[in-house]
Design an enzyme around this catalytic site. Structure first.
Site, PDB file in Angstrom:
ATOM      1  N   ARG A  50      48.467  30.807  45.787  1.00 53.27           N
ATOM      2  CA  ARG A  50      48.383  32.022  44.957  1.00 53.27           C
ATOM      3  C   ARG A  50      47.490  31.803  43.734  1.00 53.27           C
ATOM      4  O   ARG A  50      46.992  32.745  43.132  1.00 53.27           O
ATOM      5  CB  ARG A  50      49.781  32.510  44.565  1.00 53.27           C
ATOM      6  N   TYR A 102      36.476  56.724  42.452  1.00 52.82           N
ATOM      7  CA  TYR A 102      37.269  56.485  43.655  1.00 52.82           C
ATOM      8  C   TYR A 102      38.679  57.054  43.480  1.00 52.82           C
ATOM      9  O   TYR A 102      39.347  56.793  42.479  1.00 52.82           O
ATOM     10  CB  TYR A 102      37.316  54.983  43.953  1.00 52.82           C
ATOM     11  N   ASP A 174      32.297  49.595  38.780  1.00 46.46           N
ATOM     12  CA  ASP A 174      32.643  49.537  40.202  1.00 46.46           C
ATOM     13  C   ASP A 174      31.307  49.606  40.949  1.00 46.46           C
ATOM     14  O   ASP A 174      30.676  50.662  41.020  1.00 46.46           O
ATOM     15  CB  ASP A 174      33.562  50.717  40.554  1.00 46.46           C
ATOM     16  N   LYS A 199      34.191  47.027  51.846  1.00 51.73           N
ATOM     17  CA  LYS A 199      33.091  47.912  52.225  1.00 51.73           C
ATOM     18  C   LYS A 199      31.856  47.087  52.617  1.00 51.73           C
ATOM     19  O   LYS A 199      31.890  46.395  53.606  1.00 51.73           O
ATOM     20  CB  LYS A 199      32.827  48.900  51.085  1.00 51.73           C
TER      21      LYS A 199
END
Ligand SMILES: *Cc1c(COP(=O)(O)O)cnc(C)c1O
Length: 375
Positions: A50, A102, A174, A199
């Site tokens: 993690r 978004y 972004d 993406k």
């Protein structure tokens, strides 16, 4: 060696030959835990999955190099990456958001930020004066998305960064639509770049991921890293490996996506059943000049308004044969989506808007498909 071209970085960053075996393709390390000394002394540079893992680290090195940042952190999704920045802000901070962004960041703002005691404003960032007017003494972050989803609005990143610098606020971009191949926000004065690597970076519609790249590895970046560790939104080794694999072909894919989208946009803009086309590569686009200045090409995403309303747009989407009706973007296959249907009841997207993720097929086949759907 002088600074390498972005295409070269995309192929080689994080791709060092494996020291133990000579493997040219990077190994996937699935181990959740790494040997340490009897009093937990660090022996190998890794402790627990993690926190970090060798495969994640390769991807982070690659993303940092691609964006020209000092540090990069990978996440389980683009939302996980963006949310982590907001979660790392001090309560009482103020964030300026763009009016087109978004949809799930819009939902995050509306549903969560007040609970986290973060103030926010929404402005039209194509109007730089309105960004300046929104600045408050406690403004800590200006959130930008350019070109934006789904209206393809273009924000002048240099101008926003100037305002933010005066206000001692950070600028996050972004950069999912543009990718580091076409636009490098840190070079324009930005502080943090965010990607949904689901993406274009992944590029094959088969992996979810997110990434943050920081211009400086400062105390805020460290706090974000600590927040990722505590809240657990880290990318898995296998997903990191798939994104890393996608990066190798990113430059040539984005070039082809952009060329195809330009051809599709040109064809749509001449069609009598089309009211408007949103593509920054068109000279008629309001943000064309800024995009031409801050981007190398205009990307593979566009949206267009069908003459009529909701029903006429859905009708067009129902008639495509090659485009697939699906959400998401950046894969090899072309996708179409009626965003108002996708975004749900709070959507502010025009009801007659269809969004296209223009894929890697031959442009003529894509245009033919759209023309028969519009006929
Ligand atoms: C998809 C997308 C996101 C969210 O990323 P996920 O990987 O789906 O969490 C954020 N920004 C933009 C521009 C996107 O297209």
């Amino acid at each position: 060696m002088k600074r390498q071209h972005i295409e070269t970085i995309a192929v080689h960053a994080g791709a060092e030959v494996d020291l133990a075996t000579g493997a040219v393709a990077p190994p996937i390390h699935l181990s959740t835990t790494f040997e340490h000394g009897p009093a937990c002394e660090d022996l190998h540079g890794f402790a627990y999955i993690r926190e970090s893992n060798p495969t994640q680290t390769r991807l982070e090195e690659a993303m940092a190099q691609l964006e020209g940042g000092a540090a990069a952190f990978v996440f389980g999704s683009g939302m996980g990456a963006g949310a982590c920045v907001l979660q790392a802000l001090e309560p009482g901070s103020h964030v300026i958001f763009p009016d087109d962004m978004y949809v799930d960041f819009r939902n995050l703002r509306q549903g969560y930020l007040a609970k986290w005691r973060i103030e926010s404003s929404v402005v039209d960032m194509t109007d730089i004066a309105s960004v300046q007017a929104a600045v408050r003494p406690n403004t800590g972050l200006v959130w930008t998305e350019t070109p934006s989803n789904p209206l393809l609005k273009v924000t002048d990143l240099g101008a926003v960064c100037d305002i933010a610098k005066q206000a001692r606020a950070r600028v996050l971009t972004d950069n999912t639509f543009a990718t580091p191949i076409l636009q490098r926000p840190l070079d324009l004065g930005g502080d943090i770049v965010m990607h949904s690597t689901t993406k274009y970076c992944g590029g094959h519609s088969d992996v979810q991921g997110g990434c943050l790249i920081f211009r400086e590895n400062d105390s805020f970046a460290e706090h974000v890293l600590q927040t990722r560790k505590i809240l657990g939104a880290v990318a898995s080794p296998f997903n990191s490996w798939l994104v890393l694999r996608g990066l190798r072909s990113l430059a040539c894919r984005v070039e082809k996506h952009s060329a195809n989208a330009a051809a599709v946009a040109a064809a749509l803009s001449q069609h009598s059943a089309v009211e408007a086309v949103n593509y920054p590569g068109l000279a008629s686009h309001a943000g064309h000049e800024i995009a031409a200045r801050q981007m190398k090409a205009f990307g593979g995403m566009l949206s267009f308004l069908v003459k009529g309303g909701w029903d006429e747009a859905v009708e067009v989407a129902s008639r495509v044969k090659l485009f697939i009706n699906a959400t998401s973007l950046g894969g090899p296959e072309s996708l179409i989506e009626h965003r108002a249907s996708s975004e749900g009841k709070d959507s502010i997207t025009p009801k007659n808007l269809l969004r296209l993720s223009v894929g890697l097929e031959h442009a003529d086949d894509l245009i033919e498909d759209l023309l028969q759907a519009l006929a």
